[in-house]
Scaffold this motif. Structure first.
Motif, PDB file in Angstrom:
ATOM      1  N   MET A   1      -8.867   4.063  14.808  1.00  0.00           N
ATOM      2  CA  MET A   1      -9.688   2.852  14.844  1.00  0.00           C
ATOM      3  C   MET A   1      -9.195   1.827  13.830  1.00  0.00           C
ATOM      4  O   MET A   1      -9.192   0.640  14.070  1.00  0.00           O
ATOM      5  N   TYR A   2      -8.787   2.299  12.659  1.00  0.00           N
ATOM      6  CA  TYR A   2      -8.327   1.413  11.600  1.00  0.00           C
ATOM      7  C   TYR A   2      -6.831   1.577  11.357  1.00  0.00           C
ATOM      8  O   TYR A   2      -6.372   1.474  10.227  1.00  0.00           O
ATOM      9  N   LEU A   3      -6.073   1.798  12.417  1.00  0.00           N
ATOM     10  CA  LEU A   3      -4.640   2.063  12.278  1.00  0.00           C
ATOM     11  C   LEU A   3      -3.920   0.890  11.622  1.00  0.00           C
ATOM     12  O   LEU A   3      -3.143   1.069  10.680  1.00  0.00           O
ATOM     13  N   ALA A   4      -4.164  -0.324  12.099  1.00  0.00           N
ATOM     14  CA  ALA A   4      -3.468  -1.497  11.563  1.00  0.00           C
ATOM     15  C   ALA A   4      -3.789  -1.689  10.087  1.00  0.00           C
ATOM     16  O   ALA A   4      -2.910  -2.008   9.282  1.00  0.00           O
ATOM     17  N   GLU A   5      -5.061  -1.483   9.726  1.00  0.00           N
ATOM     18  CA  GLU A   5      -5.478  -1.661   8.330  1.00  0.00           C
ATOM     19  C   GLU A   5      -4.801  -0.640   7.417  1.00  0.00           C
ATOM     20  O   GLU A   5      -4.338  -0.981   6.325  1.00  0.00           O
ATOM     21  N   ILE A   6      -4.739   0.613   7.870  1.00  0.00           N
ATOM     22  CA  ILE A   6      -4.090   1.666   7.079  1.00  0.00           C
ATOM     23  C   ILE A   6      -2.601   1.383   6.925  1.00  0.00           C
ATOM     24  O   ILE A   6      -2.019   1.516   5.839  1.00  0.00           O
ATOM     25  N   LEU A   7      -1.959   0.954   8.017  1.00  0.00           N
ATOM     26  CA  LEU A   7      -0.530   0.637   7.976  1.00  0.00           C
ATOM     27  C   LEU A   7      -0.259  -0.506   6.999  1.00  0.00           C
ATOM     28  O   LEU A   7       0.715  -0.475   6.238  1.00  0.00           O
ATOM     29  N   ALA A   8      -1.135  -1.528   7.002  1.00  0.00           N
ATOM     30  CA  ALA A   8      -0.933  -2.677   6.118  1.00  0.00           C
ATOM     31  C   ALA A   8      -1.088  -2.282   4.648  1.00  0.00           C
ATOM     32  O   ALA A   8      -0.303  -2.715   3.794  1.00  0.00           O
ATOM     33  N   LEU A   9      -2.084  -1.454   4.335  1.00  0.00           N
ATOM     34  CA  LEU A   9      -2.266  -0.995   2.960  1.00  0.00           C
ATOM     35  C   LEU A   9      -1.089  -0.131   2.508  1.00  0.00           C
ATOM     36  O   LEU A   9      -0.613  -0.249   1.377  1.00  0.00           O
ATOM     37  N   CYS A  10      -0.630   0.741   3.388  1.00  0.00           N
ATOM     38  CA  CYS A  10       0.535   1.575   3.059  1.00  0.00           C
ATOM     39  C   CYS A  10       1.771   0.716   2.827  1.00  0.00           C
ATOM     40  O   CYS A  10       2.597   1.025   1.956  1.00  0.00           O
ATOM     41  N   ALA A  11       1.907  -0.375   3.588  1.00  0.00           N
ATOM     42  CA  ALA A  11       3.031  -1.294   3.391  1.00  0.00           C
ATOM     43  C   ALA A  11       2.970  -1.911   1.995  1.00  0.00           C
ATOM     44  O   ALA A  11       3.995  -2.023   1.309  1.00  0.00           O
ATOM     45  N   ALA A  12       1.771  -2.302   1.554  1.00  0.00           N
ATOM     46  CA  ALA A  12       1.610  -2.893   0.221  1.00  0.00           C
ATOM     47  C   ALA A  12       2.006  -1.896  -0.862  1.00  0.00           C
ATOM     48  O   ALA A  12       2.678  -2.254  -1.838  1.00  0.00           O
TER      49      ALA A  12
END
Length: 292
Positions: free
Chosen positions: A1-12
């Protein structure tokens, strides 16, 4: 459900880790040698991942053109100035200046796409600028362990980095929106950059001449920074853009100035001053106002 959000935080987090590793190379590895190693390692990592997932089938000829322009601005120019900014101004200031990417993106939309800047975006730009000024001002001239002195050259390089990154992201967006696989897109971008830096060695000038010998530790740090930054971090960011809202992804991936502060604390043993935390938080809040 929050895949994009998790990916963005991991990128940071990955980009912050990469910045810390690059800062360890200051005085150990020349800038262009670092760029060659970074881009070469990133290309092999992302190309291998692309082959594993069959990503090359997702790239059309027209998409290559957009990714090539993205590579020019977002990697060849922005990555070089990014490394130079870390070498001269340190990872914390460079991460803060990277927050200018969002205001630049808004400005380009206004100038070239006929978009308007509303009150919320204007407030966001003000927050980013105020946060950067506060955090840079907090550095002062103290000589305590871990304190980074103000480098105006580093600040200029950081601004150019944000400018190039904004242009690179805008150029890559049509290719990613059309379904380009993230690892493949990153392989194309880093591959073009790697080829450029290799061809640059043919220029008969001492400034571009490669080092006669690179030690094992600088080599491992350079490859590690490539893995966390260009290889993993930017691929995660592109994956996030492919699966989620641009505004939310841009906001969460801009957490690097905050994420990097405890890393610097752990590495140097020096607690960043309160204004550094406040400035980083304001920069992220400003990005949120601009993007959401």
């Amino acid at each position: 459900m929050y895949l994009a959000e998790i990916l963005a935080l991991c990128a940071a987090i990955c980009i912050a880790m990469s910045s810390m590793l690059v800062s360890e190379l200051r005085g150990r590895l020349p800038l262009l040698d670092l760029a060659r190693l970074q881009m070469g390692a990133a290309f092999f990592m992302t190309a291998a991942a692309s082959l594993a997932v069959g990503g090359w089938r997702t790239i059309g000829l027209w998409q290559l053109g957009f990714l090539a322009v993205s590579s020019l601005f977002g990697i060849i120019i922005a990555s070089t100035t990014y490394f130079a900014a870390i070498y001269t101004a340190g990872p914390r200031t460079t991460a803060l200046l990277f927050s200018l990417t969002a205001p630049f993106a808004v400005l380009f939309g206004y100038l070239f796409l006929g978009e308007t800047i509303d009150g919320q975006q204007g407030a966001g730009i003000a927050c980013v600028l105020l946060g950067i000024l506060l955090a840079i001002g907090a550095r002062g001239t103290a000589k305590s362990k871990g304190t980074e002195r103000i480098s105006w050259l580093g600040i200029v390089l950081g601004v150019v980095t944000a400018l190039g990154q904004a242009l690179g992201s805008l150029a890559a967006r049509p290719a990613m929106a059309a379904g380009a696989e993230p690892f493949t897109a990153m392989a194309v971008r880093s591959g073009i950059a790697a080829l450029f830096f290799l061809l640059l060695m043919a220029v008969p000038h001492p400034a571009v001449k490669p080092a006669a010998q690179i030690g094992k530790r600088p080599l491992s740090l350079a490859v590690g920074s490539a893995f966390f930054g260009v290889g993993l971090g930017m691929s995660l960011l592109m994956a996030a853009l492919a699966h989620g809202s641009v505004g939310i992804v841009s906001t969460l991936s801009s957490m690097t100035p905050v994420v990097i502060l405890p890393m610097i604390w752990a590495r140097t043993g020096a607690v960043p001053p309160p204004l550094a935390w406040l400035g980083a938080a304001l920069a992220v809040a400003g990005t949120a106002l601009i993007s959401l």
